[in-house]
Design a protein around this motif. Structure first.
Motif, PDB file in Angstrom:
ATOM      1  N   HIS A 116       0.856  -1.192   0.000  1.00 59.68           N
ATOM      2  CA  HIS A 116       0.000   0.000   0.000  1.00 59.68           C
ATOM      3  C   HIS A 116       0.890   1.239   0.000  1.00 59.68           C
ATOM      4  N   SER A 117       0.304   2.385  -0.312  1.00 62.66           N
ATOM      5  CA  SER A 117       0.989   3.669  -0.134  1.00 62.66           C
ATOM      6  C   SER A 117       0.054   4.575   0.648  1.00 62.66           C
ATOM      7  N   MET A 118       0.597   5.240   1.648  1.00 64.41           N
ATOM      8  CA  MET A 118      -0.245   6.023   2.563  1.00 64.41           C
ATOM      9  C   MET A 118       0.245   7.457   2.688  1.00 64.41           C
ATOM     10  N   THR A 119      -0.697   8.332   3.046  1.00 59.11           N
ATOM     11  CA  THR A 119      -0.340   9.688   3.453  1.00 59.11           C
ATOM     12  C   THR A 119      -0.549   9.774   4.971  1.00 59.11           C
ATOM     13  N   ILE A 120       0.028  10.792   5.608  1.00 56.10           N
ATOM     14  CA  ILE A 120      -0.134  10.881   7.058  1.00 56.10           C
ATOM     15  C   ILE A 120      -0.993  12.060   7.498  1.00 56.10           C
ATOM     16  N   ALA A 121      -0.989  13.129   6.751  1.00 54.11           N
ATOM     17  CA  ALA A 121      -1.817  14.288   7.100  1.00 54.11           C
ATOM     18  C   ALA A 121      -2.089  15.037   5.810  1.00 54.11           C
ATOM     19  N   PRO A 122      -2.957  14.455   4.944  1.00 54.24           N
ATOM     20  CA  PRO A 122      -3.109  15.006   3.599  1.00 54.24           C
ATOM     21  C   PRO A 122      -3.615  16.456   3.584  1.00 54.24           C
ATOM     22  N   GLY A 123      -4.255  16.899   4.656  1.00 50.54           N
ATOM     23  CA  GLY A 123      -4.705  18.286   4.724  1.00 50.54           C
ATOM     24  C   GLY A 123      -3.556  19.274   4.862  1.00 50.54           C
ATOM     25  N   PHE A 130       3.121  14.121   1.529  1.00 49.20           N
ATOM     26  CA  PHE A 130       4.172  13.159   1.869  1.00 49.20           C
ATOM     27  C   PHE A 130       3.584  11.757   1.774  1.00 49.20           C
ATOM     28  N   THR A 131       4.252  10.878   1.030  1.00 47.81           N
ATOM     29  CA  THR A 131       3.759   9.517   0.835  1.00 47.81           C
ATOM     30  C   THR A 131       4.719   8.507   1.451  1.00 47.81           C
ATOM     31  N   THR A 132       4.167   7.509   2.129  1.00 48.09           N
ATOM     32  CA  THR A 132       4.954   6.405   2.685  1.00 48.09           C
ATOM     33  C   THR A 132       4.509   5.107   2.009  1.00 48.09           C
ATOM     34  N   HIS A 133       5.444   4.420   1.391  1.00 46.68           N
ATOM     35  CA  HIS A 133       5.143   3.139   0.750  1.00 46.68           C
ATOM     36  C   HIS A 133       5.336   2.022   1.778  1.00 46.68           C
ATOM     37  N   ILE A 134       4.337   1.157   1.906  1.00 50.23           N
ATOM     38  CA  ILE A 134       4.396   0.064   2.882  1.00 50.23           C
ATOM     39  C   ILE A 134       4.910  -1.190   2.164  1.00 50.23           C
ATOM     40  N   SER A 151      -5.886   5.997  20.463  1.00 50.50           N
ATOM     41  CA  SER A 151      -5.290   7.310  20.207  1.00 50.50           C
ATOM     42  C   SER A 151      -4.026   7.091  19.406  1.00 50.50           C
ATOM     43  N   MET A 152      -3.843   7.873  18.370  1.00 46.70           N
ATOM     44  CA  MET A 152      -2.728   7.641  17.445  1.00 46.70           C
ATOM     45  C   MET A 152      -1.887   8.895  17.245  1.00 46.70           C
ATOM     46  N   THR A 153      -0.622   8.656  16.876  1.00 50.16           N
ATOM     47  CA  THR A 153       0.229   9.740  16.397  1.00 50.16           C
ATOM     48  C   THR A 153       0.385   9.565  14.888  1.00 50.16           C
ATOM     49  N   ILE A 154       0.848  10.609  14.197  1.00 51.12           N
ATOM     50  CA  ILE A 154       0.980  10.468  12.751  1.00 51.12           C
ATOM     51  C   ILE A 154       2.432  10.471  12.286  1.00 51.12           C
ATOM     52  N   ALA A 155       3.297  11.149  12.979  1.00 50.04           N
ATOM     53  CA  ALA A 155       4.712  11.176  12.600  1.00 50.04           C
ATOM     54  C   ALA A 155       5.499  11.464  13.867  1.00 50.04           C
TER      55      ALA A 155
END
Lengths: 182, 182
Positions: A109-116, A120-124, B110-114
């Motif tokens: 998968h590929s994820m973003t962490i705070a798209p707002g 930044f994209t993280t590939h899993i 509860s989660m963190t993002i980075a």
């Protein structure tokens, strides 16, 4: 499908060694105008590696995280170097952080962490068929490797050091993937 | 348990309306010294709400996200106001963004993002027993509500607009939670 807002104007309003803050003036398709701030992270994104130790076990690390100023239980991660293939980046980070290389790497998968706020994209990447191979990294201290038992999934989720959303999502994905293999 | 690094020095090196960038000089317990940058986000963190529409359905939204400059499929989220209880924040955001209130709210994680770069916590709240109740929000355009079928979970994960790690982790958690209720 809604049309994306139009960027009327954008400018850099602050920056440091790692981060650049951009202000954008946007006009939505209904005519509404708004100003937004976003952080431009450097580079080509990151990889997060799920090292598979057995049919029901994955390896995580306990790593000091400066943002939260505490130790966190998470999967090894690292930035993709300029020009580097993201699969190669995954194997490099695995060798640097855990001292293993993988015979098989799968992009799940590929994820973003705070798209707002952040582009930044993280590939899993799932890493299987592990064998010992150490590459010198730049960690300030040796990382503690933690073997996690997916058959005790709910206990694992209760660990107060497991907070990072990407690692939690990747744990679920790894559980589903490994269950399908059985 | 390893001792946390000591903060030898810290200073604000850049800031904008939303973000503050701090530089920290740290000394690890083995004597290694390193400089880190982290982003200090304002406020008391955020809530992410998983609105449950039926035993196998949750509601997501398609929202323009300025960081990635595209529409993303995600759960409604919002910052916790100063002094506001996070359960109250969840119900407020649900009313503002979706036009529903919840008869029952459960904090599931509860989660963190980075955590390496950002001190920011998001509380994941499951919202059940929904009823129509609209509160005026500050959205630039009406949000598109998408009913997601958890029985078609793998199809859902393949949606290219579903990238946000917190929403993906929360989807898995909601699936497990609702399956346990059946």
């Amino acid at each position: 499908m809604k049309k994306k807002p139009e960027i009327l104007d954008s400018k850099i309003i602050a920056s440091s060694r790692l981060f650049t803050i951009e202000q954008m003036s946007l006009e939505f398709s209904n005519g509404e105008q708004r100003d937004y701030e976003r952080i431009i992270a450097p580079g080509a994104g990151a990889v997060l590696i799920v090292p598979v130790a057995s049919k029901s076990q994955v390896l995580m690390i306990r790593e000091y995280s400066a943002g939260t100023h505490r130790y966190e239980l998470l999967f090894p991660k690292g930035k993709i170097d300029a020009g580097e293939d993201f699969m190669a980046a995954a194997n490099r980070e695995l060798m640097e952080e855990l001292g293993y290389a993988a015979g098989r790497l799968s992009h799940i998968h590929s994820m973003t962490i705070a798209p707002g706020y952040l582009d930044f994209t993280t590939h899993i990447i799932l890493a299987e068929e592990l064998y010992q191979q150490k590459l010198e990294g730049d960690e300030p201290e040796p990382l503690e490797i933690v073997t996690c038992e997916l058959n005790h999934f709910n206990d694992l989720l209760k660990n107060p050091e497991l907070t990072e959303a990407r690692s939690i999502a990747a744990l679920y994905m790894a559980r589903d993937y490994l269950m399908m293999q059985q």
